[in-house]
Scaffold this motif. Structure first.
Motif, PDB file in Angstrom:
ATOM      1  N   GLN A  25       0.818  -1.202   0.000  1.00 64.30           N
ATOM      2  CA  GLN A  25       0.000   0.000   0.000  1.00 64.30           C
ATOM      3  C   GLN A  25       0.859   1.263   0.000  1.00 64.30           C
ATOM      4  O   GLN A  25       0.524   2.237  -0.676  1.00 64.30           O
ATOM      5  CB  GLN A  25      -0.942  -0.008   1.204  1.00 64.30           C
ATOM      6  CG  GLN A  25      -1.996  -1.075   1.093  1.00 64.30           C
ATOM      7  CD  GLN A  25      -2.798  -1.244   2.358  1.00 64.30           C
ATOM      8  OE1 GLN A  25      -2.599  -0.540   3.340  1.00 64.30           O
ATOM      9  NE2 GLN A  25      -3.719  -2.194   2.353  1.00 64.30           N
ATOM     10  N   GLN A  26       1.954   1.240   0.723  1.00 63.40           N
ATOM     11  CA  GLN A  26       2.841   2.409   0.745  1.00 63.40           C
ATOM     12  C   GLN A  26       3.451   2.657  -0.637  1.00 63.40           C
ATOM     13  O   GLN A  26       3.512   3.796  -1.106  1.00 63.40           O
ATOM     14  CB  GLN A  26       3.950   2.228   1.790  1.00 63.40           C
ATOM     15  CG  GLN A  26       4.843   3.433   1.925  1.00 63.40           C
ATOM     16  CD  GLN A  26       4.092   4.681   2.359  1.00 63.40           C
ATOM     17  OE1 GLN A  26       3.154   4.614   3.161  1.00 63.40           O
ATOM     18  NE2 GLN A  26       4.483   5.823   1.838  1.00 63.40           N
ATOM     19  N   ARG A  29       0.773   4.120  -2.827  1.00 62.38           N
ATOM     20  CA  ARG A  29       0.476   5.507  -2.459  1.00 62.38           C
ATOM     21  C   ARG A  29       1.550   6.460  -2.971  1.00 62.38           C
ATOM     22  O   ARG A  29       1.261   7.587  -3.362  1.00 62.38           O
ATOM     23  CB  ARG A  29       0.335   5.633  -0.955  1.00 62.38           C
ATOM     24  CG  ARG A  29      -0.912   4.940  -0.430  1.00 62.38           C
ATOM     25  CD  ARG A  29      -0.908   4.913   1.079  1.00 62.38           C
ATOM     26  NE  ARG A  29      -1.182   6.234   1.603  1.00 62.38           N
ATOM     27  CZ  ARG A  29      -2.343   6.610   2.121  1.00 62.38           C
ATOM     28  NH1 ARG A  29      -3.325   5.748   2.190  1.00 62.38           N
ATOM     29  NH2 ARG A  29      -2.518   7.825   2.571  1.00 62.38           N
ATOM     30  N   SER A  36      -3.641   6.631  -3.679  1.00 60.85           N
ATOM     31  CA  SER A  36      -3.544   7.285  -2.376  1.00 60.85           C
ATOM     32  C   SER A  36      -4.876   7.919  -1.993  1.00 60.85           C
ATOM     33  O   SER A  36      -5.344   7.768  -0.862  1.00 60.85           O
ATOM     34  CB  SER A  36      -2.453   8.351  -2.415  1.00 60.85           C
ATOM     35  OG  SER A  36      -2.346   8.984  -1.172  1.00 60.85           O
ATOM     36  N   ASP A  40      -7.342   6.819   1.141  1.00 63.70           N
ATOM     37  CA  ASP A  40      -7.762   7.811   2.127  1.00 63.70           C
ATOM     38  C   ASP A  40      -9.283   7.860   2.238  1.00 63.70           C
ATOM     39  O   ASP A  40      -9.835   7.917   3.341  1.00 63.70           O
ATOM     40  CB  ASP A  40      -7.231   9.196   1.764  1.00 63.70           C
ATOM     41  CG  ASP A  40      -5.727   9.306   1.909  1.00 63.70           C
ATOM     42  OD1 ASP A  40      -5.110   8.439   2.564  1.00 63.70           O
ATOM     43  OD2 ASP A  40      -5.165  10.271   1.354  1.00 63.70           O
TER      44      ASP A  40
END
Length: 59
Positions: A25-26, A29, A36, A40
């Protein structure tokens, strides 16, 4: 059929509950701004749902 690294990475990270999910996920993003924003939005919506459920159940 065109294939991007984004779709291949998604196939490798098939389950968002896997231990490697936060790293995946990082990366998404950092390199895919739309991802991203989607993450959110999902997190904010999920938080609202949990709060609403807590109010309704008296928890």
């Amino acid at each position: 059929m065109p294939v991007t690294w984004f779709s291949v990475a998604g196939e490798f990270q098939a389950d968002h509950r896997a231990p490697t999910a936060p790293v995946y996920q990082q990366i998404m993003r950092e390199h895919v701004p739309a991802m991203s924003k989607a993450v959110d939005l999902y997190a904010a919506t999920r938080e609202q749902v949990l709060k609403r459920e807590a109010v309704l159940t008296g928890s």
